[in-house]
Design a protein around this motif. Sequence first.
Motif, PDB file in Angstrom:
ATOM      1  N   TYR A 106     -10.751   4.244   1.417  1.00 55.83           N
ATOM      2  CA  TYR A 106     -10.016   3.159   1.388  1.00 55.83           C
ATOM      3  C   TYR A 106     -10.481   2.059   0.522  1.00 55.83           C
ATOM      4  O   TYR A 106     -10.696   1.885  -0.535  1.00 55.83           O
ATOM      5  CB  TYR A 106      -9.195   2.875   2.701  1.00 55.83           C
ATOM      6  CG  TYR A 106      -8.417   3.872   3.198  1.00 55.83           C
ATOM      7  CD1 TYR A 106      -7.090   3.753   3.111  1.00 55.83           C
ATOM      8  CD2 TYR A 106      -8.627   5.115   3.833  1.00 55.83           C
ATOM      9  CE1 TYR A 106      -6.155   4.482   3.460  1.00 55.83           C
ATOM     10  CE2 TYR A 106      -8.089   5.972   4.271  1.00 55.83           C
ATOM     11  CZ  TYR A 106      -6.648   6.010   4.043  1.00 55.83           C
ATOM     12  OH  TYR A 106      -5.607   6.532   4.699  1.00 55.83           O
ATOM     13  N   HIS A 148       1.939   4.426  -3.196  1.00 59.93           N
ATOM     14  CA  HIS A 148       1.727   5.945  -2.912  1.00 59.93           C
ATOM     15  C   HIS A 148       2.661   6.595  -3.859  1.00 59.93           C
ATOM     16  O   HIS A 148       2.465   7.689  -4.098  1.00 59.93           O
ATOM     17  CB  HIS A 148       1.525   6.192  -1.770  1.00 59.93           C
ATOM     18  CG  HIS A 148       0.201   6.263  -0.898  1.00 59.93           C
ATOM     19  ND1 HIS A 148      -0.655   6.596  -1.432  1.00 59.93           N
ATOM     20  CD2 HIS A 148      -0.033   5.582   0.333  1.00 59.93           C
ATOM     21  CE1 HIS A 148      -1.783   6.406  -0.737  1.00 59.93           C
ATOM     22  NE2 HIS A 148      -1.257   5.825   0.303  1.00 59.93           N
ATOM     23  N   GLU A 193      -5.957   7.294  -1.777  1.00 59.28           N
ATOM     24  CA  GLU A 193      -6.157   5.939  -1.007  1.00 59.28           C
ATOM     25  C   GLU A 193      -6.705   4.716  -1.525  1.00 59.28           C
ATOM     26  O   GLU A 193      -6.404   3.693  -1.333  1.00 59.28           O
ATOM     27  CB  GLU A 193      -6.752   6.415   0.368  1.00 59.28           C
ATOM     28  CG  GLU A 193      -6.190   7.439   1.245  1.00 59.28           C
ATOM     29  CD  GLU A 193      -4.535   7.006   1.434  1.00 59.28           C
ATOM     30  OE1 GLU A 193      -4.445   5.680   1.569  1.00 59.28           O
ATOM     31  OE2 GLU A 193      -3.966   7.993   1.750  1.00 59.28           O
ATOM     32  N   ALA A 229      -4.046   2.932  -3.769  1.00 57.31           N
ATOM     33  CA  ALA A 229      -3.052   2.174  -2.777  1.00 57.31           C
ATOM     34  C   ALA A 229      -3.646   1.041  -2.298  1.00 57.31           C
ATOM     35  O   ALA A 229      -3.196  -0.020  -2.270  1.00 57.31           O
ATOM     36  CB  ALA A 229      -2.472   3.181  -1.574  1.00 57.31           C
ATOM     37  N   HIS A 285       0.814  -1.206   0.042  1.00 59.96           N
ATOM     38  CA  HIS A 285      -0.018  -0.084   0.023  1.00 59.96           C
ATOM     39  C   HIS A 285       0.831   1.273   0.053  1.00 59.96           C
ATOM     40  O   HIS A 285       0.643   2.182  -0.813  1.00 59.96           O
ATOM     41  CB  HIS A 285      -1.022   0.056   1.104  1.00 59.96           C
ATOM     42  CG  HIS A 285      -1.744   1.083   1.276  1.00 59.96           C
ATOM     43  ND1 HIS A 285      -3.126   1.180   1.250  1.00 59.96           N
ATOM     44  CD2 HIS A 285      -1.558   2.256   1.699  1.00 59.96           C
ATOM     45  CE1 HIS A 285      -3.816   2.442   1.381  1.00 59.96           C
ATOM     46  NE2 HIS A 285      -2.744   3.300   1.908  1.00 59.96           N
ATOM     47  N   GLU A 286       1.690   1.279   0.861  1.00 61.17           N
ATOM     48  CA  GLU A 286       2.673   2.317   1.014  1.00 61.17           C
ATOM     49  C   GLU A 286       3.638   2.572  -0.081  1.00 61.17           C
ATOM     50  O   GLU A 286       3.602   3.934  -0.709  1.00 61.17           O
ATOM     51  CB  GLU A 286       3.577   2.659   2.204  1.00 61.17           C
ATOM     52  CG  GLU A 286       2.739   2.230   3.737  1.00 61.17           C
ATOM     53  CD  GLU A 286       1.491   3.179   3.721  1.00 61.17           C
ATOM     54  OE1 GLU A 286       1.572   4.392   3.002  1.00 61.17           O
ATOM     55  OE2 GLU A 286       0.567   3.008   4.395  1.00 61.17           O
TER      56      GLU A 286
HETATM   57 ZN    ZN Z   1      -2.688   5.153   2.109  1.00 63.38          ZN
END
Ligand code: ZN
Length: 543
Positions: free
Chosen positions: A103, A23, A42, A45, A19-20
């Motif tokens: 999310y 980004h 978000e 990601a 996920h990170e």
């Molecule tokens: Zn995020």
Amino acid sequence: MIHDERELLDTDSESLQSHELAHQWFGDYVTCRDWGQIWLNESFATYMQTMWTEKLKGHDEFLYVDIRGNQNTVLDTWKQGNRRPIVTKYYANKDAMFDNYAYPGGGSVLHMLRKHLGDQQFSASLKHYLTTNAHQPVSTEDLRIAIEETTGQSMDWFFDEWLYKMGHPVFEVKQNYDDVAKKLTLNVKQTQKLDLNNEFPQTEFFQTYVDVAIDNKVNRVWLEPKAENVFTFDSATKPKLVNFDYEGTLLKEMTFEKSTDELLYQMANDKDPIGRRWAMGELEKKAATASEKGRIVDALITSAEKDTFWRIRRAALSVIANIYSPDPSPGQERPVVRLDANVEAATVRLTKDAQAPIRADAYELLGETRDAKHTALYVAALDDRSYGVIDQAASALATTKDVRAYDALVKLTNTPSWKGRIQIAGLRGLGELGDKRGLDVGLKTATDTKLSMNLRTAALGIVGAVGKGDPRAYPLIFEKFKAAYDASNIQGIVDGIQAIVKLADPRGQAAIDMLKVKFKDNTGAMQFVATQEAALKAAIGKP
Ligand SMILES: [Zn+2]
């Protein structure tokens, strides 16, 4: 996020890391123009993390853990009455936008977008979106235009129904087979209602492709945006299995009336793990009928031991646990569980499963029988490679109150391990065992400043459980609780308050009152505090 080899048997941080990392593109390379567009960071990601799961762990894991997990989170949020479109200009403050719509909500929409476009067009569209908007702030319209330029398709309707308006379809599906015409008819109603208490724009009826699998052969149909759609399929014989929305692409709710026989067939034979899991949930409801329970449980045992996908095997065990050991109502203790002989035998077999989380769940269910005949099994499991299994085996061992339990648990408290995982399992076990001899271990560990805070607060459980009448107990627990409270260490706060409840000292109300101040704006935390307060009052009332 730093795990040793043994911890990786239970969990990993692949999702968080991917996920990170995602980004870098969705968040850094292009970034949302304003907070109302935060899904462009978000949700992307979140979806990239699911695609990493698919590559690393396979298609079933991707569908079951990530796609289904995202959808369930959004649907739960919706049911709680927290509702908004994914893209909106109307929000109280920027923090309010970092919610489940930003999310998993948008993550669910991106999955539907990918299934609509196909993998090749989906990637080409994202590449075009990223390159044309590189190093620029973006809005949702930039994404729509990039997809339209890449694919030549109009995407207004998709963005409108899933992003600018809120809601999801609630399907009522009925099947009928005509023996003479050799045709299967599916009647699909959209029964969602507009939320009249909500001022956001709302989708009344959805349009979308739907994959309908008949005996595991997939047909793609187009659902019109209207109250009722009827689909007819040729079928030489009556289909044994009809799966509406194969692989669970759509963010939806669905009722699809099926007989127990049809559901048992689906749980065993659907190629789609989401379909197998859906059938299992329907069977769980039908198991409440005494005449059906036996054969449903037999089939669940087969799934728990034989399904090709370990997550489904684990789910089958959890459904068995729900049937035999339903969650008690708030404030009530879980009663001793009585398992039928075939279920108990299967659960014992599952303590040897290759997957650590299944072994752990099997020990948990077995422990709820509080039957000392399994003591030797539990003691042996304290040497398992998985910390999660050791946690459950230590807890199960404590419930037996067997004479062998105390020494075995003390031994754990002296076994060094990564993050103190094994010591903590021993300390928690001693707290649950409630053997008076544990008090010294509890006091010594709780006050040893060379140990980590997690170890020290875990020891409070013992002091709470067996420290009643000892003048050192309450001041020590309160001091540690206060330290965790001041440091906002959540695990420490939970350990501290639970120890206070166990000790049943009337002075504990002061700690409850502190939590009411600290968490006054946090609904979930306040529910926990209310439960603890009720438990403390009940415990003080007991002789
Ligand atoms: Zn995020």
